[in-house]
Design a protein around this motif. Sequence first.
Motif, PDB file in Angstrom:
ATOM      1  N   ILE A  56      45.604 -37.551 -47.739  1.00  0.00           N
ATOM      2  CA  ILE A  56      44.536 -36.601 -47.436  1.00  0.00           C
ATOM      3  C   ILE A  56      43.176 -37.208 -47.790  1.00  0.00           C
ATOM      4  CG2 ILE A  56      43.637 -34.281 -47.865  1.00  0.00           C
ATOM      5  CD1 ILE A  56      46.575 -33.421 -48.307  1.00  0.00           C
ATOM      6  N   GLY A  57      43.158 -38.089 -48.780  1.00  0.00           N
ATOM      7  CA  GLY A  57      41.927 -38.812 -49.082  1.00  0.00           C
ATOM      8  C   GLY A  57      41.474 -39.638 -47.888  1.00  0.00           C
ATOM      9  N   LEU A  58      42.414 -40.299 -47.224  1.00  0.00           N
ATOM     10  CA  LEU A  58      42.078 -41.072 -46.022  1.00  0.00           C
ATOM     11  C   LEU A  58      41.590 -40.169 -44.894  1.00  0.00           C
ATOM     12  CD1 LEU A  58      44.885 -43.788 -45.863  1.00  0.00           C
ATOM     13  CD2 LEU A  58      42.430 -44.163 -46.142  1.00  0.00           C
ATOM     14  N   LEU A  59      42.256 -39.046 -44.684  1.00  0.00           N
ATOM     15  CA  LEU A  59      41.791 -38.098 -43.672  1.00  0.00           C
ATOM     16  C   LEU A  59      40.360 -37.651 -43.964  1.00  0.00           C
ATOM     17  CD1 LEU A  59      44.883 -35.748 -43.150  1.00  0.00           C
ATOM     18  CD2 LEU A  59      43.973 -37.439 -41.556  1.00  0.00           C
ATOM     19  N   THR A  60      40.086 -37.414 -45.233  1.00  0.00           N
ATOM     20  CA  THR A  60      38.755 -36.970 -45.631  1.00  0.00           C
ATOM     21  C   THR A  60      37.717 -38.062 -45.379  1.00  0.00           C
ATOM     22  OG1 THR A  60      39.785 -35.559 -47.309  1.00  0.00           O
ATOM     23  CG2 THR A  60      37.435 -35.973 -47.545  1.00  0.00           C
ATOM     24  N   LEU A  61      38.066 -39.308 -45.693  1.00  0.00           N
ATOM     25  CA  LEU A  61      37.162 -40.417 -45.403  1.00  0.00           C
ATOM     26  C   LEU A  61      36.923 -40.547 -43.892  1.00  0.00           C
ATOM     27  CD1 LEU A  61      38.419 -43.175 -47.863  1.00  0.00           C
ATOM     28  CD2 LEU A  61      36.167 -42.077 -47.864  1.00  0.00           C
ATOM     29  N   PHE A  62      37.980 -40.468 -43.124  1.00  0.00           N
ATOM     30  CA  PHE A  62      37.839 -40.556 -41.669  1.00  0.00           C
ATOM     31  C   PHE A  62      36.935 -39.437 -41.142  1.00  0.00           C
ATOM     32  CE2 PHE A  62      42.275 -42.667 -41.329  1.00  0.00           C
ATOM     33  CZ  PHE A  62      41.730 -43.892 -41.682  1.00  0.00           C
ATOM     34  N   TYR A  63      37.074 -38.257 -41.706  1.00  0.00           N
ATOM     35  CA  TYR A  63      36.218 -37.136 -41.312  1.00  0.00           C
ATOM     36  C   TYR A  63      34.754 -37.471 -41.609  1.00  0.00           C
ATOM     37  CZ  TYR A  63      34.239 -32.438 -41.052  1.00  0.00           C
ATOM     38  OH  TYR A  63      33.466 -31.344 -40.728  1.00  0.00           O
ATOM     39  N   GLY A  64      34.493 -37.967 -42.816  1.00  0.00           N
ATOM     40  CA  GLY A  64      33.126 -38.328 -43.179  1.00  0.00           C
ATOM     41  C   GLY A  64      32.542 -39.380 -42.249  1.00  0.00           C
ATOM     42  N   PHE A  65      33.358 -40.379 -41.882  1.00  0.00           N
ATOM     43  CA  PHE A  65      32.901 -41.430 -40.978  1.00  0.00           C
ATOM     44  C   PHE A  65      32.738 -40.926 -39.542  1.00  0.00           C
ATOM     45  CE2 PHE A  65      35.153 -44.514 -44.001  1.00  0.00           C
ATOM     46  CZ  PHE A  65      33.973 -44.832 -44.664  1.00  0.00           C
ATOM     47  N   SER A  66      33.388 -39.813 -39.204  1.00  0.00           N
ATOM     48  CA  SER A  66      33.373 -39.290 -37.844  1.00  0.00           C
ATOM     49  C   SER A  66      32.241 -38.306 -37.581  1.00  0.00           C
ATOM     50  CB  SER A  66      34.705 -38.591 -37.536  1.00  0.00           C
ATOM     51  OG  SER A  66      35.777 -39.490 -37.638  1.00  0.00           O
ATOM     52  N   LEU A  67      31.650 -37.751 -38.612  1.00  0.00           N
ATOM     53  CA  LEU A  67      30.659 -36.693 -38.417  1.00  0.00           C
ATOM     54  C   LEU A  67      29.506 -37.129 -37.518  1.00  0.00           C
ATOM     55  CD1 LEU A  67      30.521 -35.119 -41.992  1.00  0.00           C
ATOM     56  CD2 LEU A  67      31.485 -34.104 -39.922  1.00  0.00           C
ATOM     57  N   ALA A  68      28.862 -38.227 -37.834  1.00  0.00           N
ATOM     58  CA  ALA A  68      27.709 -38.674 -37.037  1.00  0.00           C
ATOM     59  C   ALA A  68      28.111 -39.123 -35.628  1.00  0.00           C
ATOM     60  CB  ALA A  68      26.949 -39.778 -37.765  1.00  0.00           C
ATOM     61  N   PRO A  69      29.112 -40.005 -35.485  1.00  0.00           N
ATOM     62  CA  PRO A  69      29.450 -40.448 -34.121  1.00  0.00           C
ATOM     63  C   PRO A  69      29.898 -39.317 -33.198  1.00  0.00           C
ATOM     64  CG  PRO A  69      30.465 -41.904 -35.733  1.00  0.00           C
ATOM     65  CD  PRO A  69      29.879 -40.742 -36.489  1.00  0.00           C
ATOM     66  N   LEU A  70      30.577 -38.312 -33.776  1.00  0.00           N
ATOM     67  CA  LEU A  70      31.047 -37.198 -32.950  1.00  0.00           C
ATOM     68  C   LEU A  70      30.016 -36.087 -32.824  1.00  0.00           C
ATOM     69  CD1 LEU A  70      34.770 -36.945 -34.137  1.00  0.00           C
ATOM     70  CD2 LEU A  70      33.877 -38.004 -32.049  1.00  0.00           C
ATOM     71  N   GLY A  71      28.916 -36.204 -33.557  1.00  0.00           N
ATOM     72  CA  GLY A  71      27.853 -35.208 -33.480  1.00  0.00           C
ATOM     73  C   GLY A  71      28.226 -33.868 -34.078  1.00  0.00           C
ATOM     74  N   ILE A  72      29.049 -33.878 -35.099  1.00  0.00           N
ATOM     75  CA  ILE A  72      29.443 -32.631 -35.752  1.00  0.00           C
ATOM     76  C   ILE A  72      28.321 -32.249 -36.726  1.00  0.00           C
ATOM     77  CG2 ILE A  72      31.167 -31.456 -37.167  1.00  0.00           C
ATOM     78  CD1 ILE A  72      33.180 -33.614 -36.182  1.00  0.00           C
ATOM     79  N   ALA A  73      27.660 -31.136 -36.443  1.00  0.00           N
ATOM     80  CA  ALA A  73      26.482 -30.729 -37.210  1.00  0.00           C
ATOM     81  C   ALA A  73      26.786 -29.518 -38.086  1.00  0.00           C
ATOM     82  CB  ALA A  73      25.341 -30.407 -36.250  1.00  0.00           C
ATOM     83  N   GLU A  74      25.829 -29.198 -38.955  1.00  0.00           N
ATOM     84  CA  GLU A  74      25.914 -28.001 -39.784  1.00  0.00           C
ATOM     85  C   GLU A  74      26.020 -26.784 -38.887  1.00  0.00           C
ATOM     86  OE1 GLU A  74      26.013 -27.538 -42.976  1.00  0.00           O
ATOM     87  OE2 GLU A  74      25.237 -29.322 -43.900  1.00  0.00           O
ATOM     88  N   PRO A  75      26.625 -25.702 -39.265  1.00  0.00           N
ATOM     89  CA  PRO A  75      27.430 -25.512 -40.467  1.00  0.00           C
ATOM     90  C   PRO A  75      28.877 -25.945 -40.280  1.00  0.00           C
ATOM     91  CG  PRO A  75      27.275 -23.427 -39.331  1.00  0.00           C
ATOM     92  CD  PRO A  75      26.461 -24.435 -38.518  1.00  0.00           C
ATOM     93  N   THR A  76      29.215 -26.352 -39.062  1.00  0.00           N
ATOM     94  CA  THR A  76      30.598 -26.753 -38.771  1.00  0.00           C
ATOM     95  C   THR A  76      31.030 -27.918 -39.651  1.00  0.00           C
ATOM     96  OG1 THR A  76      30.251 -26.040 -36.492  1.00  0.00           O
ATOM     97  CG2 THR A  76      32.175 -27.396 -36.919  1.00  0.00           C
ATOM     98  N   ALA A  77      30.136 -28.884 -39.848  1.00  0.00           N
ATOM     99  CA  ALA A  77      30.473 -30.051 -40.661  1.00  0.00           C
ATOM    100  C   ALA A  77      30.814 -29.640 -42.088  1.00  0.00           C
ATOM    101  CB  ALA A  77      29.311 -31.041 -40.664  1.00  0.00           C
ATOM    102  N   ARG A  78      30.090 -28.678 -42.612  1.00  0.00           N
ATOM    103  CA  ARG A  78      30.326 -28.215 -43.983  1.00  0.00           C
ATOM    104  C   ARG A  78      31.672 -27.474 -44.078  1.00  0.00           C
ATOM    105  NH1 ARG A  78      27.086 -28.468 -47.962  1.00  0.00           N
ATOM    106  NH2 ARG A  78      25.293 -28.824 -46.625  1.00  0.00           N
ATOM    107  N   ILE A  79      31.992 -26.688 -43.076  1.00  0.00           N
ATOM    108  CA  ILE A  79      33.278 -25.975 -43.079  1.00  0.00           C
ATOM    109  C   ILE A  79      34.425 -26.980 -43.103  1.00  0.00           C
ATOM    110  CG2 ILE A  79      34.808 -24.486 -41.708  1.00  0.00           C
ATOM    111  CD1 ILE A  79      32.184 -23.112 -40.685  1.00  0.00           C
ATOM    112  N   GLY A  80      34.334 -28.015 -42.289  1.00  0.00           N
ATOM    113  CA  GLY A  80      35.365 -29.058 -42.284  1.00  0.00           C
ATOM    114  C   GLY A  80      35.454 -29.770 -43.616  1.00  0.00           C
ATOM    115  N   ALA A  81      34.301 -30.042 -44.222  1.00  0.00           N
ATOM    116  CA  ALA A  81      34.282 -30.720 -45.522  1.00  0.00           C
ATOM    117  C   ALA A  81      34.981 -29.872 -46.579  1.00  0.00           C
ATOM    118  CB  ALA A  81      32.841 -31.012 -45.938  1.00  0.00           C
ATOM    119  N   TYR A  82      34.692 -28.583 -46.589  1.00  0.00           N
ATOM    120  CA  TYR A  82      35.351 -27.696 -47.557  1.00  0.00           C
ATOM    121  C   TYR A  82      36.844 -27.579 -47.274  1.00  0.00           C
ATOM    122  CZ  TYR A  82      30.704 -26.243 -49.141  1.00  0.00           C
ATOM    123  OH  TYR A  82      29.425 -26.213 -49.645  1.00  0.00           O
TER     124      TYR A  82
END
Length: 125
Positions: A56-82
């Motif tokens: 799950i740590g790897l999934l979380t890292l992949f999510y963090g690396f994916s936010l900008a390239p995929l254009g995932i913005a607030e507040p959706t990005a924060r919901i995914g992070a939580y």
Amino acid sequence: MDPTLFTLKLGWTGMLLGVVSGAIMGLFFHRENWLGGYGSHTRRFLRLGHISFFGIGLLTLFYGFSLAPLGIAEPTARIGAYAFAIALFGMPLTCTLTAFTKSARHLFPIPVAAATVGILITIFS
């Protein structure tokens, strides 16, 4: 905190906790009957909890690396992070509780649902 920074730090925290939990368990692996032996319910679930920090740590890292390239913005990005935070800490905790109290297995839908939310946000945002 910025969702990207939060998820990257969270993912690396998962890696650290995976290493630390593995090192602690590794102190006792030489005892063949430790926690009932290699195939015992208790030992299997503790190993599963330990490895879930990495997965799950790897999934979380992949999510963090994916936010900008995929254009995932607030507040959706924060919901995914939580959601990934709940999964990262909830899965090993549920595994550990289940190792010693079999009825705790009913808690597994919580971290699974959280990881699913994070993955779905990544795919569909």
